[in-house]
Enzyme design. Structure first.
Site, short mmCIF file in Angstrom:
data_model
loop_
_atom_site.label_atom_id
_atom_site.label_comp_id
_atom_site.label_asym_id
_atom_site.label_seq_id
_atom_site.Cartn_x
_atom_site.Cartn_y
_atom_site.Cartn_z
N SER A 267 120.14 36.74 123.75
CA SER A 267 120.70 36.74 125.11
C SER A 267 122.19 37.05 125.12
CB SER A 267 120.42 35.42 125.82
OG SER A 267 120.35 34.35 124.93
N HIS B 95 114.99 41.51 126.52
CA HIS B 95 115.52 40.19 126.89
C HIS B 95 114.65 39.56 127.97
CE1 HIS B 95 119.01 37.79 128.87
NE2 HIS B 95 118.33 37.04 128.04
N ASN C 194 123.12 38.07 132.55
CA ASN C 194 124.02 36.97 132.16
C ASN C 194 125.48 37.29 132.48
OD1 ASN C 194 122.02 35.29 131.31
ND2 ASN C 194 122.10 35.95 129.17
N GLU D 48 114.84 42.43 130.75
CA GLU D 48 115.99 43.32 130.63
C GLU D 48 115.86 44.06 129.29
OE1 GLU D 48 119.51 40.92 130.81
OE2 GLU D 48 120.74 42.54 131.59
P1 NAD Z 1 114.30 27.93 119.88
O1 NAD Z 1 115.27 27.17 119.10
O2 NAD Z 1 113.42 27.22 120.85
O3 NAD Z 1 113.35 28.74 118.90
C1 NAD Z 1 113.78 29.43 117.78
C2 NAD Z 1 112.64 29.41 116.77
O4 NAD Z 1 112.96 30.30 115.72
C3 NAD Z 1 112.40 28.04 116.16
O5 NAD Z 1 111.03 27.71 116.26
C4 NAD Z 1 112.81 28.23 114.70
O6 NAD Z 1 112.05 27.42 113.80
C5 NAD Z 1 112.54 29.70 114.52
N1 NAD Z 1 113.30 30.28 113.41
C6 NAD Z 1 114.58 30.10 113.11
N2 NAD Z 1 114.92 30.81 112.02
C7 NAD Z 1 113.81 31.47 111.64
C8 NAD Z 1 113.52 32.37 110.58
N3 NAD Z 1 114.44 32.72 109.71
N4 NAD Z 1 112.26 32.87 110.51
C9 NAD Z 1 111.32 32.49 111.36
N5 NAD Z 1 111.55 31.65 112.39
C10 NAD Z 1 112.77 31.13 112.51
O7 NAD Z 1 115.14 29.06 120.62
P2 NAD Z 1 114.76 29.91 121.91
O8 NAD Z 1 115.32 29.28 123.10
O9 NAD Z 1 113.32 30.26 121.87
O10 NAD Z 1 115.63 31.23 121.67
C11 NAD Z 1 115.25 32.22 120.76
C12 NAD Z 1 116.05 33.47 121.03
O11 NAD Z 1 115.83 33.89 122.37
C13 NAD Z 1 117.55 33.35 120.87
O12 NAD Z 1 118.06 34.54 120.37
C14 NAD Z 1 118.02 33.12 122.30
O13 NAD Z 1 119.36 33.52 122.48
C15 NAD Z 1 117.08 34.01 123.04
N6 NAD Z 1 116.90 33.69 124.45
C16 NAD Z 1 116.80 32.40 124.86
C17 NAD Z 1 116.62 32.12 126.20
C18 NAD Z 1 116.48 30.71 126.67
O14 NAD Z 1 116.54 30.49 127.89
N7 NAD Z 1 116.28 29.76 125.80
C19 NAD Z 1 116.52 33.17 127.13
C20 NAD Z 1 116.59 34.48 126.66
C21 NAD Z 1 116.79 34.72 125.32
#
Ligand code: NAD
Length: 729
Positions: free
Chosen positions: A439, A460, A510, A472
């Site tokens: 994001s 995204h 964002n 996005e």
């Molecule tokens: P989260 O912490 O809920 O999930 C991340 C997952 O990735 C975890 O289950 C973790 O165990 C796993 N992980 C970490 N390192 C890893 C690896 N090396 N190999 C395999 N798995 C691995 O986070 P999230 O909120 O789901 O966000 C994930 C991505 O999406 C981020 O880049 C975040 O910026 C983006 N994002 C988040 C949102 C939001 O609202 N939370 C919105 C859009 C984008």
């Protein structure tokens, strides 16, 4: 013109079939309406015709009015709209009265509607004017009046007829919320009369026509002594309904949606007069709504442009890139959601995380959503098994073999993402497209971990993935056309709405939403009452005030983003005043909803109670508070100026995406049609003038961008300059 054709069989029933050539769905045009009117005249005048059935030659009945007709009517001005609407009323009233003697109410010809499938808008208003509505058993069919969703209301008698048929209270969900029902639910609600097996549809409708009695043709409101179900406004029960409805509508819409107000007025005023006068009242209110720029902006963004983007308006012309197998890395909140929407769309999913337990947890998210669907009767056990069967949860990258798309959703960390990218590349074929769901991190920078940057792209999603419809798509500097097409085809498969933007800090959504949140927090620091900030936002049509929004997305995430932005911008960083508040809140352990404490106070059960009283001790509130309009201008301009800058800088290349993305992505005042539509409504010159005032008072972040100033000088609008197929320079 062959939109309607008529055939009379030996049984004496004239069957009028609606079948618009070269379209998969029937829509009503002016010429179509005139033809329908002629055919009804012929059938009523022909002594060999005993009655009429109106049906469709397609699998559905109709999708609604041709929106070009509405545009044409609007171009002619208020009188043209009113006259056009009254012509429709006359035709539908002719169907309703069916040639009967006005005094004895005898001698009319029975007219039935036979709906094979979906019937929306005028596609239901026309049947509502007939004497009996038959629908085929077809659980996929949608029946209803969705006009309110695009900023208008049912204006071909649907409002008046439904209110009189069901009563204001029962009609409210259908009129005010645009609720759609399948045929069974539509029957139990009283929207239609009969649901019959599809292969008996026509026969059953004809049978009814041939056996109908004079009394069957008289609508309750044409009968002596008609009383509105649930009571008209001056009846004690009706009084309560209307008082309640008014409060409910104002509570939900904050008075910014002209269509909701006009609809309610049409029902209220219409209920006090005879039916034909009620139709004229409905036509007047409908005219006023169509003349309001909000309705045209909403139709343009939420219907025409949204559909154009979904159909691939900005898709590069390369072969179909439909996804067959998607690999999702990271089974957290986002990855699990993306796995669900993909599997639900029939795509094979491999869901990978660091541990089997985490991967399984991600898959269990889909199970939870499917179970919820089953409880609501929307998902069958077979469907659940099918969808879950498509998701393989594993830690093994070898399972990615054959995946044509990867969506990475691991932690927001350049190093972790780079490592995952390399592992994926080693496990997948040469054509696989790699997408990141980051994001905040620039796509071009993340693409450095790949030896195939042309196949690297940002996709995204917004949270929660199963509910939020915007996606996005972000092009890195070297992203190629096939990757863009792949991302767009994927978004089409999962039935969401895409926008395509270029790579820049925070992309588009964002980039606009963060200044909105920051402006709200900044005002708290200045001593503006938090309740004024929140209410000002809601009263201008934002779904959440900025303080509630940051509570929802979490205050520590705000702190993290602020720190990263400051590190990247150095001395140019403008948001120190915001950080004072944000960092202090985080230090107090008030991280937002997730910690049951933020700008709002929450109950132990997590219910949001009220703005947190402790805020005032730290940030005393000024005796002199700013006006509502000033607060609203700050909150709106914080967003729209960012949108204009994104266009100016080439991050956005299509204002349609800017408007649709803003409404679907972060709920930007939908009544306005989006930031560019709103600027067009107030005019560039007025916008520049407001910016001048805001800049003088609050600083250079409100400085009008050069593009806006130039447009003000030339008297241009965004849609005039960049609209339709025209793109930003
Ligand atoms: P989260 O912490 O809920 O999930 C991340 C997952 O990735 C975890 O289950 C973790 O165990 C796993 N992980 C970490 N390192 C890893 C690896 N090396 N190999 C395999 N798995 C691995 O986070 P999230 O909120 O789901 O966000 C994930 C991505 O999406 C981020 O880049 C975040 O910026 C983006 N994002 C988040 C949102 C939001 O609202 N939370 C919105 C859009 C984008």
């Amino acid at each position: 013109m062959t939109d309607f054709t008529m055939q009379t069989g030996p049984d004496g029933v004239a069957v009028i079939t609606w079948d618009v050539p070269a379209k998969s769905m029937n829509v009503m045009s002016t010429a179509g309406f005139a033809l329908l009117s002629d055919l009804v005249d012929q059938a009523l005048a022909d002594p060999s015709v005993k009655g009429i059935v109106i049906t469709s030659g397609k699998k559905d009945f109709a999708g609604g009015m041709d929106l070009n007709v509405i545009a044409q009517m609007r171009a002619g001005g208020a009188q043209a709209i009113f006259d056009g609407v009254m012509t429709m009323h006359k035709v539908l009233r002719k169907i309703e009265l069916a040639g009967m003697d006005p005094k004895t109410k005898k001698g009319g010809k029975p007219i039935a509607a036979a709906l094979p499938g979906t019937a929306l808008g005028i596609g239901l208003e026309l049947p509502l004017s007939t004497h009996r509505i038959f629908a085929a058993e077809n659980p996929k069919a949608k029946i209803g009046l969705p006009e309110i969703m695009v900023g208008i209301f049912p204006g071909a008698g649907g409002t008046t007829r439904l209110a009189r048929k069901m009563g204001a209270m029962m009609a409210a969900p259908f009129l005010l919320e645009g609720k759609l029902s399948d045929p069974k639910a539509a029957k139990s609600a009283g929207l239609i009369d009969e649901v019959v097996p599809a292969d008996e549809l026509l026969a059953r409708a004809k049978d009814w026509v041939l056996n109908a009695k004079d009394a069957d043709l008289v609508k309750p409101w044409d009968d002596k002594g008609y009383k509105m179900p649930g009571g008209a406004p001056y009846h004690p029960a009706g009084f309560m309904t209307f008082v309640g409805a008014n409060a409910m509508v104002m509570g939900k819409t904050m008075g910014v949606y002209p269509a909701a107000r006009a609809l309610l007025a049409a029902v209220y005023e219409g209920a006090l007069v005879p039916f034909d006068a009620a139709l004229r009242i409905e036509a007047r209110h409908f005219t006023s709504v169509l003349m309001n720029p909000s309705s045209s902006a909403m139709i343009r963004s939420l219907f025409i442009n949204k559909e154009a983007l979904e159909k691939g308006a900005n898709r590069p012309r390369v072969a179909d890139q439909a996804v067959k197998k998607v690999g999702i890395i990271g089974a957290g909140m986002m990855g699990a959601g993306i796995a669900y929407v993909s599997a639900n769309a029939g795509i094979e999913v491999v869901l990978i995380d660091n541990s089997q337990e985490a991967a399984d947890r991600g898959r269990a998210h889909s199970e939870g959503l499917l179970d919820k669907g089953m409880k609501r009767g929307k998902v069958t056990p077979e469907k659940k098994a099918e969808v879950l069967g498509r998701i393989t949860a594993t830690t093994d990258y070898a399972a990615l073999a054959g995946a044509d798309l990867i969506v990475e959703a691991v932690f927001e960390d350049v190093g972790v993402k780079a490592e995952v990218t390399k592992k994926v590349l080693a496990a997948t074929g040469p054509d696989t497209i790699f997408a990141t769901n980051t994001s905040t991190l620039p796509i071009t920078q993340l693409a450095k971990a790949s030896d195939k940057p042309a196949q690297f792209i940002g996709i995204h999603f917004f949270s929660p993935v199963d509910k939020m419809n915007l996606v996005e798509i972000i092009k890195g500097r070297e992203t190629g056309e096939v990757a863009v097409a792949k991302a767009l085809d994927f978004v089409r498969q999962i039935r969401k709405t895409p926008i395509v933007v270029n790579d820049a800090r925070f992309f588009y959504a964002n980039r606009c939403i963060i200044p909105y949140i920051n402006e709200g927090i900044r005002m708290v620091a200045e001593g503006v009452e938090p309740v004024l900030v929140e209410n000002a936002a809601k009263l201008v049509g934002m779904p959440l005030g900025p303080l509630q929004l940051v509570d929802e997305t979490s205050i520590d995430l705000g702190v993290k983003i602020a720190k990263a932005t400051k590190a990247a911008m150095g001395a140019d960083y403008p948001d120190g005043a915001v950080d004072d508040v944000l960092f202090w809140m985080a230090d107090q352990g008030r991280l937002g909803r997730k910690s049951n404490a933020g700008f709002y106070a929450y109950s132990d059960k997590g219910e949001r109670l009220a703005l947190w009283e402790g805020l005032e001790a730290k940030y005393p509130q000024d005796k002199m508070q700013p006006s509502l309009t000033d607060v609203q201008h700050r909150l709106l301009f914080a967003q729209v100026l960012e949108a204009v800058r994104a266009l100016e800088e080439g991050v956005l290349t299509d204002i349609r995406e800017g408007d649709v993305g803003a409404i679907l992505g972060w709920g930007f005042a939908p009544w306005s049609g989006g930031p560019f539509s709103w600027l067009d409504i107030i005019g560039a010159a007025r916008a520049v003038e407001i910016c001048r005032g805001l800049t003088a008072q609050f600083g250079p972040r409100f400085h009008a961008p050069a593009l806006l100033r130039e447009m003000a000088e030339k008297g241009e609008t965004f849609y005039g300059r960049f609209g339709g197929e025209k793109r930003a320079a």
